[in-house]
Design an enzyme around this catalytic site. Structure first.
Site, PDB file in Angstrom:
ATOM      1  CG  ASP A 181      -0.166  -0.058   2.537  1.00 48.94           C
ATOM      2  OD1 ASP A 181       1.089  -0.182   2.503  1.00 48.94           O
ATOM      3  OD2 ASP A 181      -0.812   0.002   3.599  1.00 48.94           O
ATOM      4  CB  CYS A 184       5.562  -2.344   1.487  1.00 48.73           C
ATOM      5  SG  CYS A 184       6.604  -1.519   0.262  1.00 48.73           S
ATOM      6  CG  HIS A 314       6.171  -5.305  -2.021  1.00 48.93           C
ATOM      7  ND1 HIS A 314       5.285  -4.480  -1.365  1.00 48.93           N
ATOM      8  CD2 HIS A 314       6.085  -6.515  -1.408  1.00 48.93           C
ATOM      9  CE1 HIS A 314       4.694  -5.155  -0.405  1.00 48.93           C
ATOM     10  NE2 HIS A 314       5.158  -6.390  -0.412  1.00 48.93           N
TER      11      HIS A 314
END
Length: 322
Positions: A181, A184, A314
């Site tokens: 989101d 992370c 990520h």
């Protein structure tokens, strides 16, 4: 392999019965249904390829061959049935055309959503209809691009995850998935701190963001050289840096190397970042001490993923295998 769609298991007699039941369908409705069936088969192909991209390379290769053969068979059966349905509406496979009939080229165009009406018989198309047709063609092209990109993303992610797994497994570690989101990095650090404390983390991910922004402001000389301003920017270097810090503490701006550098000093902890796409990275080696989980000096272990979701980088939390 997965069960075939029910519509693809029909005999010629059943097809005739289906066609009879669908007599009330207009040509446009039949073509629309055919496009949806073709689209469903494409989605099925993507899902089957995702499932096949698991296991060893040898297993993946064998599964891919099975998927290709299965999809080829399903595609041939679907095209055969659709051709029979269209033939019952006045289209045949002859090269010559008869009144009310067309050839196979027309069938292909019809399934693709291209009008097959003769120029002399075709009514004038309104501007609204032209716009609608153009939007439909653009949407179809967009769907195809998405499927192609998604297929490539799945492949890259599988390769990356396999490499990362080979690094972590001998060390007794695995991945704890973190919500993608924008927070992370901070959520992954929060998870690590909770793991080390044996309960909840002493800091939430929002508090970690505020700590990072405050540290960067207090040590501006360490970070300012990384903020280059082009000649057309109306902001000064310090203004741009301050806006960057505001984004860190008040938005879901993604965190990277600068924020990791600030975190290691804020928390006074060694941070190890594992990756399946790049060499592993260590930050804050001066804080490296005990490595036992639960120790106040334990290292923070994160994983960096370049191809996690197709949306950018990520971070996940690296935890001991239970």
């Amino acid at each position: 392999m997965s069960d075939e769609p029910q519509v693809m298991d029909k005999s010629s007699e059943e097809i005739s019965e289906i066609v009879s039941q669908k007599k009330q369908e207009t040509l446009e409705e039949v073509l629309s249904r055919h496009r949806n069936e073709t689209h469903d088969l494409q989605k099925k192909e993507v899902a089957m390829k995702k499932e096949a991209a698991k296991g060893s390379k040898a297993e993946q290769k064998a599964k891919k061959k099975q998927v290709d053969e299965e999809i080829s068979r399903l595609s041939a059966k679907l095209k055969e049935r659709q051709s029979e349905e269209l033939a019952s509406l006045g289209y045949n496979s002859s090269n010559g055309s008869q009144k009310g009939k067309g050839n196979l080229d027309d069938l292909v165009k019809a399934i693709a959503g291209v009008s097959v009406t003769n120029e002399a018989e075709q009514p004038k198309i309104s501007k609204g209809a032209k716009k609608h047709k153009k939007r439909a063609e653009q949407e179809a092209a967009r769907e195809q691009r998405i499927q192609e990109e998604q297929s490539q993303i799945v492949s890259d992610r599988m390769i990356e995850d396999e490499k990362l797994g080979k690094k972590l497994e001998p060390l007794g570690f695995t991945i704890n998935e973190i919500k993608p989101d924008g927070h992370c990095l901070y959520r992954a650090v929060e998870n690590q701190l909770a793991l080390q404390s044996g309960g909840s983390s002493p800091y939430t991910y929002q508090e970690l963001r505020q700590m990072v922004a405050a540290y960067m402001r207090e040590h501006i000389a360490d970070f300012l050289p990384f903020f280059l301003v082009d000649g057309e920017s109306e902001e000064s270097l310090t203004e741009r840096f301050e806006n960057y810090c505001k984004e860190i503490e008040s938005t879901a701006a993604w965190g990277g190397q600068l924020e990791l550098g600030a975190l290691t000093h804020c928390l006074r902890k060694h941070i190890a970042i594992f990756s399946g796409s790049f060499p592993d990275v260590e930050m804050g080696k001066e804080y490296k001490s005990g490595s036992a989980t639960g120790s106040s000096n334990a290292s923070i272990r994160l994983s960096y993923h370049r191809h996690a979701f197709g949306l950018g980088e990520h971070y996940n939390s690296v935890v001991p295998v239970e």
